[in-house]
Scaffold this active site. Structure first.
Site, PDB file in Angstrom:
ATOM      1  N   GLU A  74     -19.549  59.082  68.124  1.00 26.57           N
ATOM      2  CA  GLU A  74     -20.750  58.365  68.565  1.00 26.57           C
ATOM      3  C   GLU A  74     -20.452  56.876  68.723  1.00 26.57           C
ATOM      4  OE1 GLU A  74     -24.140  57.897  70.253  1.00 26.57           O
ATOM      5  OE2 GLU A  74     -23.709  59.898  69.496  1.00 26.57           O
ATOM      6  N   GLU A 115     -20.153  53.299  76.738  1.00 26.37           N
ATOM      7  CA  GLU A 115     -21.355  52.982  77.516  1.00 26.37           C
ATOM      8  C   GLU A 115     -21.490  51.475  77.726  1.00 26.37           C
ATOM      9  OE1 GLU A 115     -24.698  54.842  75.646  1.00 26.37           O
ATOM     10  OE2 GLU A 115     -24.170  56.822  76.427  1.00 26.37           O
TER      11      GLU A 115
END
Length: 184
Positions: free
Chosen positions: A48, A55
């Site tokens: 994560e 991102e």
């Protein structure tokens, strides 16, 4: 820290890892099961964090809606989803094989569950609403810390209790980072 403070999925993964730490501290599992569960938590949290980094990097490289950017973000999110699903399956396999350990822990499970629920509630506040009030954050942190001390006193597996303490501290630190600075 940034991912825990700002990314919804990281908050969910931290809460799930905290629950694994609390539950694992209550049951004397075989070493292989302990290592497997700890590795699953570490892999999901790391994935994560990498997803958040990727991102941000994609957003830095382009502000346009581009097919390549969407593919990169979707593939990274898919990798996290695959790891999280594998972690759930690994946890289910451990629980399915933990019959004797669960039976031995049965007399203590009620109190351990109550402590764990309190810690998770305090962490839930810090992860979900921790920006609302510095005072409320301090109360949630103190309550969770006191309950974790009780969990540590009852633990049968220190690595899991250490995991729970570390993830709760991360949640508290992320909430403090999000909280507005108020003068005294």
């Amino acid at each position: 820290m940034h991912a825990v403070a700002h990314e919804r999925n990281m908050k969910l993964h931290v809460a799930a890892g905290l629950a694994v730490g609390l539950a694992g501290g209550c049951v004397a599992l075989p070493l292989a099961a302990q290592l497997g569960l700890l590795l699953c938590v570490a892999l999901v949290l790391a994935a994560e964090a990498f997803n958040t980094a990727l991102e941000a990097l994609v957003d830095l490289c382009t502000t346009e809606l581009r097919r390549e950017a969407r593919i990169a973000k979707d593939a990274a999110a898919g990798a996290v989803l695959a790891l999280a699903a594998g972690a759930v399956l690994a946890g289910a396999a451990v629980v399915a094989r933990a019959g004797p350990a669960l039976s031995a822990a049965r007399p203590r499970l009620g109190a351990d569950a109550a402590i764990g629920a309190g810690v998770l509630a305090a962490a839930g506040w810090l992860l979900g609403r921790g920006h609302a009030s510095g005072r409320a954050n301090r109360v949630a942190t103190a309550l969770g810390g006191a309950l974790l001390a009780g969990a540590a006193h009852r633990t049968v597996a220190w690595p899991f209790t250490g995991l729970a303490v570390a993830l709760f501290a991360l949640a508290a630190a992320a909430a403090a980072r999000r909280s507005p600075q108020v003068s005294r």
